[in-house]
Motif scaffolding. Structure first.
Motif, PDB file in Angstrom:
ATOM      1  N   UNK A  54       4.663 -11.407 -58.364  1.00  0.00           N
ATOM      2  CA  UNK A  54       5.567 -11.186 -57.241  1.00  0.00           C
ATOM      3  C   UNK A  54       6.126  -9.769 -57.309  1.00  0.00           C
ATOM      4  N   UNK A  55       6.188  -9.129 -56.145  1.00  0.00           N
ATOM      5  CA  UNK A  55       6.697  -7.759 -56.051  1.00  0.00           C
ATOM      6  C   UNK A  55       7.832  -7.715 -55.041  1.00  0.00           C
ATOM      7  N   UNK A  56       8.930  -7.063 -55.406  1.00  0.00           N
ATOM      8  CA  UNK A  56      10.032  -6.909 -54.461  1.00  0.00           C
ATOM      9  C   UNK A  56       9.602  -5.975 -53.339  1.00  0.00           C
ATOM     10  N   UNK A  57      10.165  -6.171 -52.183  1.00  0.00           N
ATOM     11  CA  UNK A  57       9.819  -5.387 -50.999  1.00  0.00           C
ATOM     12  C   UNK A  57      10.956  -4.406 -50.769  1.00  0.00           C
ATOM     13  N   UNK A  58      10.911  -3.275 -51.485  1.00  0.00           N
ATOM     14  CA  UNK A  58      12.007  -2.308 -51.407  1.00  0.00           C
ATOM     15  C   UNK A  58      11.459  -0.900 -51.626  1.00  0.00           C
ATOM     16  N   UNK A  59      12.368   0.071 -51.647  1.00  0.00           N
ATOM     17  CA  UNK A  59      11.975   1.463 -51.863  1.00  0.00           C
ATOM     18  C   UNK A  59      11.352   1.665 -53.248  1.00  0.00           C
ATOM     19  N   UNK A  60      11.878   0.944 -54.229  1.00  0.00           N
ATOM     20  CA  UNK A  60      11.365   1.016 -55.598  1.00  0.00           C
ATOM     21  C   UNK A  60      10.959  -0.397 -56.029  1.00  0.00           C
ATOM     22  N   UNK A  61       9.744  -0.806 -55.660  1.00  0.00           N
ATOM     23  CA  UNK A  61       9.325  -2.184 -55.946  1.00  0.00           C
ATOM     24  C   UNK A  61       9.316  -2.504 -57.440  1.00  0.00           C
ATOM     25  N   UNK A  62       9.695  -3.742 -57.746  1.00  0.00           N
ATOM     26  CA  UNK A  62       9.623  -4.263 -59.099  1.00  0.00           C
ATOM     27  C   UNK A  62       8.594  -5.388 -59.093  1.00  0.00           C
ATOM     28  N   UNK A  63       7.776  -5.470 -60.132  1.00  0.00           N
ATOM     29  CA  UNK A  63       6.770  -6.520 -60.228  1.00  0.00           C
ATOM     30  C   UNK A  63       7.093  -7.446 -61.392  1.00  0.00           C
ATOM     31  N   UNK A  64       6.894  -8.744 -61.166  1.00  0.00           N
ATOM     32  CA  UNK A  64       7.127  -9.757 -62.188  1.00  0.00           C
ATOM     33  C   UNK A  64       6.133 -10.887 -61.983  1.00  0.00           C
ATOM     34  N   UNK A  65       5.666 -11.462 -63.070  1.00  0.00           N
ATOM     35  CA  UNK A  65       4.896 -12.697 -62.973  1.00  0.00           C
ATOM     36  C   UNK A  65       5.906 -13.826 -63.092  1.00  0.00           C
ATOM     37  N   UNK A  66       6.001 -14.634 -62.058  1.00  0.00           N
ATOM     38  CA  UNK A  66       6.928 -15.763 -62.045  1.00  0.00           C
ATOM     39  C   UNK A  66       6.133 -17.060 -62.070  1.00  0.00           C
ATOM     40  N   UNK A  67       6.680 -18.062 -62.737  1.00  0.00           N
ATOM     41  CA  UNK A  67       6.029 -19.367 -62.793  1.00  0.00           C
ATOM     42  C   UNK A  67       6.754 -20.308 -61.847  1.00  0.00           C
ATOM     43  N   UNK A  68       6.014 -20.780 -60.852  1.00  0.00           N
ATOM     44  CA  UNK A  68       6.561 -21.668 -59.833  1.00  0.00           C
ATOM     45  C   UNK A  68       6.058 -23.088 -60.049  1.00  0.00           C
ATOM     46  N   UNK A  69       6.888 -24.046 -59.702  1.00  0.00           N
ATOM     47  CA  UNK A  69       6.474 -25.442 -59.642  1.00  0.00           C
ATOM     48  C   UNK A  69       6.189 -25.753 -58.178  1.00  0.00           C
ATOM     49  N   UNK A  70       5.037 -26.344 -57.913  1.00  0.00           N
ATOM     50  CA  UNK A  70       4.764 -26.764 -56.541  1.00  0.00           C
ATOM     51  C   UNK A  70       5.530 -28.053 -56.280  1.00  0.00           C
ATOM     52  N   UNK A  71       5.882 -28.254 -55.020  1.00  0.00           N
ATOM     53  CA  UNK A  71       6.560 -29.489 -54.648  1.00  0.00           C
ATOM     54  C   UNK A  71       6.174 -29.830 -53.219  1.00  0.00           C
ATOM     55  N   UNK A  72       5.768 -31.055 -53.017  1.00  0.00           N
ATOM     56  CA  UNK A  72       5.382 -31.513 -51.685  1.00  0.00           C
ATOM     57  C   UNK A  72       6.629 -31.827 -50.875  1.00  0.00           C
ATOM     58  N   UNK A  73       6.632 -31.376 -49.650  1.00  0.00           N
ATOM     59  CA  UNK A  73       7.730 -31.642 -48.719  1.00  0.00           C
ATOM     60  C   UNK A  73       9.073 -31.135 -49.233  1.00  0.00           C
ATOM     61  N   UNK A  74       9.161 -29.829 -49.415  1.00  0.00           N
ATOM     62  CA  UNK A  74      10.432 -29.244 -49.838  1.00  0.00           C
ATOM     63  C   UNK A  74      11.536 -29.503 -48.817  1.00  0.00           C
ATOM     64  N   UNK A  75      11.172 -29.555 -47.555  1.00  0.00           N
ATOM     65  CA  UNK A  75      12.106 -29.848 -46.466  1.00  0.00           C
ATOM     66  C   UNK A  75      13.300 -28.895 -46.438  1.00  0.00           C
ATOM     67  N   UNK A  76      13.001 -27.615 -46.463  1.00  0.00           N
ATOM     68  CA  UNK A  76      14.035 -26.589 -46.348  1.00  0.00           C
ATOM     69  C   UNK A  76      13.969 -26.030 -44.940  1.00  0.00           C
ATOM     70  N   UNK A  77      15.072 -26.025 -44.257  1.00  0.00           N
ATOM     71  CA  UNK A  77      15.102 -25.512 -42.894  1.00  0.00           C
ATOM     72  C   UNK A  77      14.907 -24.008 -42.886  1.00  0.00           C
TER      73      UNK A  77
END
Length: 131
Positions: free
Chosen positions: A65-88
């Motif tokens: 993942x890379x930040x979307x800015x003037x000085x981008x930062x990159x990081x490897x992030x570990x995500x958990x998938x989840x079915x039906x997060x249901x976030x508006x």
């Protein structure tokens, strides 16, 4: 907005930063569409008021993942998938927020209006923010 670096693909995505979250989540449908590999790790989420939800098919996936800015930062992030997060979907009006909150005025913020195909990522990584 952050950029997901998936090999040669760079995909901008909206995200929601939840400083109270103990893990990072991504909608399983999005991970499937992007063909992001990972390993199965069943997950139970708990909320306030005793609420909980289980996803027996959750998996852990690494995403660059890379930040979307003037000085981008990159990081490897570990995500958990989840079915039906249901976030508006949420809109973010940078001008309104900078007017309302003076401490944001010197930050390079961009407005965001969700589209039907956009996703929301819940991340606990403040490293992606530019202060």
């Amino acid at each position: 907005v952050v950029v997901l670096n998936l090999g040669p693909q760079k995909i901008p995505r909206a995200f929601l930063l939840d400083s109270g979250s103990t893990i990072s989540l991504i909608d399983a449908k999005v991970a499937d569409e992007l063909k992001i590999p990972g390993y199965k790790n069943p997950l139970t989420l708990f909320w306030t008021g005793g609420q909980s939800r289980v996803d027996e098919w959750s998996r852990v996936i690494p995403i660059d993942v890379e930040s979307f800015s003037d000085k981008p930062q990159k990081h490897v992030l570990y995500f958990h998938t989840f079915r039906k997060l249901q976030i508006s979907p949420q809109m973010f009006d940078a001008d309104e927020m900078q007017h309302r909150y003076p401490h944001l005025r010197n930050m390079n913020l961009r407005s965001y209006t969700p589209k039907a195909q956009n996703i929301t990522i819940i991340s606990r990584k403040p490293l992606l923010l530019k202060y």
